[in-house]
Design a protein around this motif. Structure first.
Motif, PDB file in Angstrom:
ATOM      1  N   LEU A 192      36.501  83.403  63.326  1.00  0.00           N
ATOM      2  CA  LEU A 192      35.441  82.605  62.718  1.00  0.00           C
ATOM      3  C   LEU A 192      35.974  81.246  62.282  1.00  0.00           C
ATOM      4  O   LEU A 192      35.326  80.213  62.502  1.00  0.00           O
ATOM      5  N   ARG A 193      37.165  81.230  61.664  1.00  0.00           N
ATOM      6  CA  ARG A 193      37.771  79.952  61.277  1.00  0.00           C
ATOM      7  C   ARG A 193      37.996  79.063  62.499  1.00  0.00           C
ATOM      8  O   ARG A 193      37.741  77.853  62.455  1.00  0.00           O
ATOM      9  N   ASP A 194      38.458  79.663  63.593  1.00  0.00           N
ATOM     10  CA  ASP A 194      38.696  78.892  64.815  1.00  0.00           C
ATOM     11  C   ASP A 194      37.385  78.331  65.371  1.00  0.00           C
ATOM     12  O   ASP A 194      37.345  77.206  65.889  1.00  0.00           O
ATOM     13  N   THR A 195      36.316  79.115  65.258  1.00  0.00           N
ATOM     14  CA  THR A 195      35.001  78.642  65.692  1.00  0.00           C
ATOM     15  C   THR A 195      34.528  77.497  64.814  1.00  0.00           C
ATOM     16  O   THR A 195      34.011  76.481  65.306  1.00  0.00           O
ATOM     17  N   PHE A 196      34.709  77.640  63.516  1.00  0.00           N
ATOM     18  CA  PHE A 196      34.381  76.598  62.546  1.00  0.00           C
ATOM     19  C   PHE A 196      35.133  75.311  62.902  1.00  0.00           C
ATOM     20  O   PHE A 196      34.546  74.219  62.945  1.00  0.00           O
ATOM     21  N   LYS A 197      36.410  75.441  63.190  1.00  0.00           N
ATOM     22  CA  LYS A 197      37.264  74.294  63.495  1.00  0.00           C
ATOM     23  C   LYS A 197      36.807  73.593  64.777  1.00  0.00           C
ATOM     24  O   LYS A 197      36.723  72.357  64.823  1.00  0.00           O
ATOM     25  N   GLU A 198      36.495  74.381  65.812  1.00  0.00           N
ATOM     26  CA  GLU A 198      36.068  73.776  67.075  1.00  0.00           C
ATOM     27  C   GLU A 198      34.742  73.031  66.913  1.00  0.00           C
ATOM     28  O   GLU A 198      34.561  71.932  67.436  1.00  0.00           O
ATOM     29  N   LEU A 199      33.819  73.617  66.172  1.00  0.00           N
ATOM     30  CA  LEU A 199      32.545  72.943  65.915  1.00  0.00           C
ATOM     31  C   LEU A 199      32.775  71.641  65.160  1.00  0.00           C
ATOM     32  O   LEU A 199      32.186  70.603  65.475  1.00  0.00           O
ATOM     33  N   SER A 200      33.640  71.696  64.153  1.00  0.00           N
ATOM     34  CA  SER A 200      33.943  70.511  63.357  1.00  0.00           C
ATOM     35  C   SER A 200      34.513  69.396  64.219  1.00  0.00           C
ATOM     36  O   SER A 200      34.166  68.222  64.060  1.00  0.00           O
ATOM     37  N   GLU A 201      35.383  69.757  65.148  1.00  0.00           N
ATOM     38  CA  GLU A 201      36.001  68.752  66.028  1.00  0.00           C
ATOM     39  C   GLU A 201      34.979  68.096  66.945  1.00  0.00           C
ATOM     40  O   GLU A 201      35.191  66.972  67.412  1.00  0.00           O
ATOM     41  N   ARG A 202      33.867  68.771  67.192  1.00  0.00           N
ATOM     42  CA  ARG A 202      32.784  68.203  68.005  1.00  0.00           C
ATOM     43  C   ARG A 202      31.892  67.270  67.184  1.00  0.00           C
ATOM     44  O   ARG A 202      31.017  66.611  67.731  1.00  0.00           O
ATOM     45  N   GLY A 203      32.078  67.292  65.863  1.00  0.00           N
ATOM     46  CA  GLY A 203      31.234  66.497  64.998  1.00  0.00           C
ATOM     47  C   GLY A 203      30.061  67.269  64.422  1.00  0.00           C
ATOM     48  O   GLY A 203      29.230  66.708  63.684  1.00  0.00           O
ATOM     49  N   VAL A 204      29.967  68.560  64.769  1.00  0.00           N
ATOM     50  CA  VAL A 204      28.908  69.410  64.213  1.00  0.00           C
ATOM     51  C   VAL A 204      29.110  69.536  62.707  1.00  0.00           C
ATOM     52  O   VAL A 204      30.240  69.638  62.214  1.00  0.00           O
ATOM     53  N   LYS A 205      28.024  69.523  61.964  1.00  0.00           N
ATOM     54  CA  LYS A 205      28.089  69.745  60.522  1.00  0.00           C
ATOM     55  C   LYS A 205      28.131  71.252  60.287  1.00  0.00           C
ATOM     56  O   LYS A 205      27.211  71.977  60.673  1.00  0.00           O
ATOM     57  N   VAL A 206      29.204  71.736  59.661  1.00  0.00           N
ATOM     58  CA  VAL A 206      29.394  73.174  59.505  1.00  0.00           C
ATOM     59  C   VAL A 206      29.597  73.519  58.034  1.00  0.00           C
ATOM     60  O   VAL A 206      30.353  72.842  57.317  1.00  0.00           O
ATOM     61  N   MET A 207      28.919  74.571  57.582  1.00  0.00           N
ATOM     62  CA  MET A 207      29.059  75.071  56.217  1.00  0.00           C
ATOM     63  C   MET A 207      29.251  76.584  56.276  1.00  0.00           C
ATOM     64  O   MET A 207      28.624  77.258  57.093  1.00  0.00           O
ATOM     65  N   LEU A 208      30.111  77.099  55.414  1.00  0.00           N
ATOM     66  CA  LEU A 208      30.430  78.525  55.428  1.00  0.00           C
ATOM     67  C   LEU A 208      30.610  79.045  54.009  1.00  0.00           C
ATOM     68  O   LEU A 208      31.191  78.373  53.159  1.00  0.00           O
ATOM     69  N   SER A 209      30.101  80.239  53.742  1.00  0.00           N
ATOM     70  CA  SER A 209      30.323  80.913  52.465  1.00  0.00           C
ATOM     71  C   SER A 209      31.256  82.094  52.689  1.00  0.00           C
ATOM     72  O   SER A 209      31.268  82.700  53.763  1.00  0.00           O
ATOM     73  N   ASN A 210      32.048  82.412  51.654  1.00  0.00           N
ATOM     74  CA  ASN A 210      32.933  83.575  51.770  1.00  0.00           C
ATOM     75  C   ASN A 210      33.514  83.903  50.397  1.00  0.00           C
ATOM     76  O   ASN A 210      33.231  83.222  49.405  1.00  0.00           O
ATOM     77  N   SER A 211      34.334  84.937  50.359  1.00  0.00           N
ATOM     78  CA  SER A 211      34.987  85.349  49.115  1.00  0.00           C
ATOM     79  C   SER A 211      35.939  84.264  48.617  1.00  0.00           C
ATOM     80  O   SER A 211      36.527  83.532  49.411  1.00  0.00           O
ATOM     81  N   ASP A 212      36.095  84.202  47.318  1.00  0.00           N
ATOM     82  CA  ASP A 212      37.067  83.288  46.719  1.00  0.00           C
ATOM     83  C   ASP A 212      38.376  84.040  46.564  1.00  0.00           C
ATOM     84  O   ASP A 212      38.580  84.774  45.603  1.00  0.00           O
ATOM     85  N   CYS A 213      39.263  83.869  47.531  1.00  0.00           N
ATOM     86  CA  CYS A 213      40.561  84.554  47.505  1.00  0.00           C
ATOM     87  C   CYS A 213      41.572  83.719  48.282  1.00  0.00           C
ATOM     88  O   CYS A 213      41.207  82.808  49.033  1.00  0.00           O
ATOM     89  N   ASN A 214      42.830  84.039  48.126  1.00  0.00           N
ATOM     90  CA  ASN A 214      43.888  83.250  48.753  1.00  0.00           C
ATOM     91  C   ASN A 214      43.771  83.244  50.269  1.00  0.00           C
ATOM     92  O   ASN A 214      44.024  82.222  50.916  1.00  0.00           O
ATOM     93  N   PHE A 215      43.401  84.386  50.844  1.00  0.00           N
ATOM     94  CA  PHE A 215      43.310  84.482  52.308  1.00  0.00           C
ATOM     95  C   PHE A 215      42.297  83.480  52.853  1.00  0.00           C
ATOM     96  O   PHE A 215      42.586  82.735  53.793  1.00  0.00           O
ATOM     97  N   ILE A 216      41.119  83.425  52.265  1.00  0.00           N
ATOM     98  CA  ILE A 216      40.071  82.518  52.750  1.00  0.00           C
ATOM     99  C   ILE A 216      40.417  81.073  52.430  1.00  0.00           C
ATOM    100  O   ILE A 216      40.256  80.172  53.272  1.00  0.00           O
ATOM    101  N   ARG A 217      40.923  80.826  51.233  1.00  0.00           N
ATOM    102  CA  ARG A 217      41.290  79.449  50.877  1.00  0.00           C
ATOM    103  C   ARG A 217      42.398  78.915  51.790  1.00  0.00           C
ATOM    104  O   ARG A 217      42.409  77.729  52.146  1.00  0.00           O
ATOM    105  N   THR A 218      43.321  79.767  52.178  1.00  0.00           N
ATOM    106  CA  THR A 218      44.388  79.350  53.087  1.00  0.00           C
ATOM    107  C   THR A 218      43.839  79.086  54.480  1.00  0.00           C
ATOM    108  O   THR A 218      44.193  78.087  55.131  1.00  0.00           O
TER     109      THR A 218
END
Length: 275
Positions: free
Chosen positions: A215-241
């Motif tokens: 999912l992070r890789d998908t988020f990153k690829e969309l971002s590189e295309r200029g797509v506006k991307v927003m994501l919600s998730n748990s607040d923890c070290n794994f997700i923040r990293t």
């Protein structure tokens, strides 16, 4: 540009959904993009943000086939669906709930009515299946559940009329969202922050660390295309990293579903944006 309708006049989600975003939308407002043409929501669930934004063009997807069937029937056959829900409402009791829960339904319209009926009458609106993929949430303790909310369903049907709705894995959004005219909102099964976390009990489809990384890789690829991307998730070290190279905002949320009452209450979540 998509106009935002005041929340109180918006069509609202017609499903109860654990982890739904209705109460968090006021905190999301400062981070929503102001200009876009097409809206994508690959983890549809209850669709709270979709119903708030009311986009004119949207692609709504989810891996849960029964959920997608339900949305399609609300969009295309709402009056027939209401008739079936009225029948469920007239027959509802504990015994009837378990008979419907254990029933196998092939007809799509009956499947959608069953899905909504169980959603409105099960414990806390949870969606959970066992290893055989069968819905196994116990009946809730409600005196008068809102099984058939006719106006709500008709309003949702009207809003969904211009939406493309299909079953798909989240990564399929890469086939459609290509530039800055597109806005993608990811609300995935949350990364578990305890051994008893319910966030991954979403379907028979397992959402593991490997899936979170995909999912992070998908988020990153969309971002590189200029797509506006927003994501919600748990607040923890794994997700923040995982999302450390993007904008991470802290959101205050409430956990209302936990077998231990002492563990219910305020927690924090993260909202990640690419812009």
């Amino acid at each position: 540009m998509v106009s935002q309708i005041p929340k109180e006049t918006c069509p609202r989600p017609f499903l109860k959904w654990a982890g739904g975003k209705n109460r968090l939308i006021p905190q999301y407002l400062p981070y929503l993009p102001k200009n876009y043409q097409s809206y994508y929501e690959p983890f549809l669930g209850g669709g709270a943000l979709f119903f708030y934004l009311q986009p004119k063009k949207s692609v709504l997807t989810d891996i849960n086939s029964e959920l997608i069937t339900t949305y399609c029937c609300v969009r295309d056959r709402v009056e027939e669906l209401i008739s079936l829900l009225q029948e469920h409402k007239s027959k509802h009791n504990r015994e009837y709930y378990y008979s419907i829960r254990g029933k196998t339904v092939d007809n799509e319209l009956e499947q959608a009515a069953r899905f909504i009926y169980l959603n409105k009458t099960c414990y806390n609106g949870l969606y959970r299946v066992n290893s055989q993929g069968k819905f196994n949430v116990p009946v809730g303790n409600y005196k008068n559940p809102n099984i058939c909310q006719e106006d709500l369903l008709r309003g949702a049907s009207g809003l969904l009329s211009t939406s493309e709705i299909k079953q798909a894995d989240f990564a399929e959004v890469l086939n459609n969202a290509t530039n800055s005219d597109d806005f993608v909102f990811f609300d995935p099964p949350y990364y578990p922050i305890s051994d008893t976390s319910y966030f991954t009990a979403y379907s028979s489809y397992s959402f593991s660390e490997t899936q979170q990384i995909k999912l992070r890789d998908t988020f990153k690829e969309l971002s590189e295309r200029g797509v506006k991307v927003m994501l919600s998730n748990s607040d923890c070290n794994f997700i923040r990293t995982l999302y450390s190279s993007f904008n991470i905002h802290t959101i205050s949320a409430a956990r209302s579903i936990n077998s231990n009452i002492q563990k219910r209450g305020k927690i924090t979540e993260v909202l990640v944006t690419s812009y």
